[in-house]
Design an enzyme around this catalytic site. Structure first.
Site, PDB file in Angstrom:
ATOM      1  N   HIS A   1       0.845  -1.195   0.000  1.00  0.00           N
ATOM      2  CA  HIS A   1       0.000   0.000   0.000  1.00  0.00           C
ATOM      3  C   HIS A   1       0.878   1.241   0.000  1.00  0.00           C
ATOM      4  O   HIS A   1       2.100   1.145   0.095  1.00  0.00           O
ATOM      5  CB  HIS A   1      -0.987  -0.010   1.166  1.00  0.00           C
TER       6      HIS A   1
ATOM      7  N   HIS B   1       1.434   4.006   1.921  1.00  0.00           N
ATOM      8  CA  HIS B   1       1.950   4.811   3.025  1.00  0.00           C
ATOM      9  C   HIS B   1       3.477   4.897   2.983  1.00  0.00           C
ATOM     10  O   HIS B   1       4.162   3.949   2.605  1.00  0.00           O
ATOM     11  CB  HIS B   1       1.471   4.244   4.356  1.00  0.00           C
TER      12      HIS B   1
ATOM     13  N   ASP C   1       5.911   4.859   5.066  1.00  0.00           N
ATOM     14  CA  ASP C   1       6.785   3.928   5.775  1.00  0.00           C
ATOM     15  C   ASP C   1       6.835   2.558   5.096  1.00  0.00           C
ATOM     16  O   ASP C   1       7.518   1.648   5.580  1.00  0.00           O
ATOM     17  CB  ASP C   1       6.386   3.800   7.244  1.00  0.00           C
ATOM     18  N   HIS C   2       6.131   2.409   3.972  1.00  0.00           N
ATOM     19  CA  HIS C   2       6.166   1.172   3.188  1.00  0.00           C
ATOM     20  C   HIS C   2       6.782   1.374   1.809  1.00  0.00           C
ATOM     21  O   HIS C   2       7.213   0.400   1.203  1.00  0.00           O
ATOM     22  CB  HIS C   2       4.755   0.600   3.044  1.00  0.00           C
TER      23      HIS C   2
ATOM     24  N   HIS D   1      -7.436  -0.623   5.512  1.00  0.00           N
ATOM     25  CA  HIS D   1      -6.409   0.322   5.958  1.00  0.00           C
ATOM     26  C   HIS D   1      -6.229   1.412   4.902  1.00  0.00           C
ATOM     27  O   HIS D   1      -6.217   2.598   5.211  1.00  0.00           O
ATOM     28  CB  HIS D   1      -5.116  -0.439   6.203  1.00  0.00           C
TER      29      HIS D   1
ATOM     30  N   ASP E   1      -0.246  -3.682   6.448  1.00  0.00           N
ATOM     31  CA  ASP E   1      -0.889  -3.173   7.665  1.00  0.00           C
ATOM     32  C   ASP E   1      -2.346  -3.608   7.765  1.00  0.00           C
ATOM     33  O   ASP E   1      -3.157  -2.922   8.394  1.00  0.00           O
ATOM     34  CB  ASP E   1      -0.822  -1.639   7.682  1.00  0.00           C
TER      35      ASP E   1
ATOM     36  N   HIS F   1       4.657  -4.350  11.397  1.00  0.00           N
ATOM     37  CA  HIS F   1       4.970  -3.548  12.585  1.00  0.00           C
ATOM     38  C   HIS F   1       5.075  -4.428  13.821  1.00  0.00           C
ATOM     39  O   HIS F   1       4.428  -5.471  13.924  1.00  0.00           O
ATOM     40  CB  HIS F   1       3.883  -2.496  12.835  1.00  0.00           C
TER      41      HIS F   1
END
Length: 274
Positions: free
Chosen positions: A68, A70, A72-73, A126, A147, A185
């Site tokens: 996805h 975001h 941090d990915h 998400h 996530d 995470h």
């Protein structure tokens, strides 16, 4: 030096594939699937620890897999592509510019350098376009779920609806019990504290909290988890259980006679403020 943890995976057709755990940021896990020479990275939010792991283990990057959009990915993708001009697999409908191979439900990703094939699941909730990757080799099952599903929990509903997330989680819960769950995470202990609040009578959950707490005391990761363990202890897969529904009602989070989706929504809203 980063604390890389190797999780060996054995099974046909390749018995030499492993998943390397690469910690990043405060609590992210980035995943390197490799055979000792070639590697594919899942959700590289930061390029630096991936480049360090590749160098340390003598690996050549051959593919990037994204779940996805975001940061941090996907934040490390441009820097990795500058070093390794490799294909980028990712969701068709999640707005990631670097994706060269857009994917949706039922698509298959073939990584010939690794002798690996992954099946794509749409798992919105998400984010609206979130996908997951599943390896379904007989006797060896892996899930890279970003996530969506966490150890003991699930992702926040930033874009999707409770109905979407509940359906996505049920799709993942239908995978074989021995499926190894590579989520993104280290949220496990906080998730399990919430789980115990909503299902205090769950003995398997109490045992899991003890086991996972011991791992974290040694600075060991609590992932991968397994679908079987999640079915037994994760409230977001167990929201229909009478004890969980009762705790939601008792806490004033849910009305008597509410639907299962309403129970799921109430559970997620409670976790947001727990």
């Amino acid at each position: 030096m980063p604390n890389f943890q190797a999780n060996a995976a054995n099974g046909a057709p390749r018995d030499d594939l492993s998943v390397l755990t690469v910690p990043a940021f405060q609590d992210n896990y980035l995943w390197l699937i490799h055979d000792g020479a070639h590697a594919a990275v899942v959700d590289p939010g930061d390029a630096a620890p991936i480049l360090a792991a590749l160098a340390e283990h003598g690996l050549a990057l051959t593919a990037i897999l994204l779940t996805h959009h975001h940061a941090d990915h996907i934040g490390g993708v441009p820097a990795l592509l500058a070093r390794f001009p490799v294909p980028v697999y990712g969701p068709r409908n999640d707005g990631i510019a670097e994706v060269t191979h857009p994917l949706a439900e039922g698509d298959r990703v073939a990584l010939p350098e690794l002798g690996l094939e992954l099946v794509v699941f749409d798992v919105p909730g998400h984010t609206l376009g979130h996908i997951a990757y599943v390896r379904s080799t007989p006797g060896l099952h892996w899930l890279f779920c970003g996530d969506t599903l966490f150890a003991g929990g699930c992702g926040r509903l930033f874009e999707g609806t409770p109905e979407q997330m509940a359906a996505s989680l049920e799709k993942l819960a239908d995978l074989p019990e021995d499926t190894e769950v590579y989520c993104a995470h280290e949220y496990t202990l906080s998730n399990l504290r919430f789980a115990q609040a909503v299902e205090p009578g769950n003995e398997a959950l109490a045992l899991r909290m003890k086991d996972e707490s011991a791992k974290r005391a040694l600075d060991l990761p609590t992932v991968p988890t397994s679908i079987g363990l999640e079915r037994r202890t994760n409230p977001f897969l167990r929201y229909r259980e009478a004890e969980i529904v009762g705790e939601l009602v008792k806490a004033g989070k849910l009305s008597d006679g509410a639907s299962p989706v309403q129970a799921f929504a109430a559970l997620r809203e409670w976790k947001n403020v727990f």
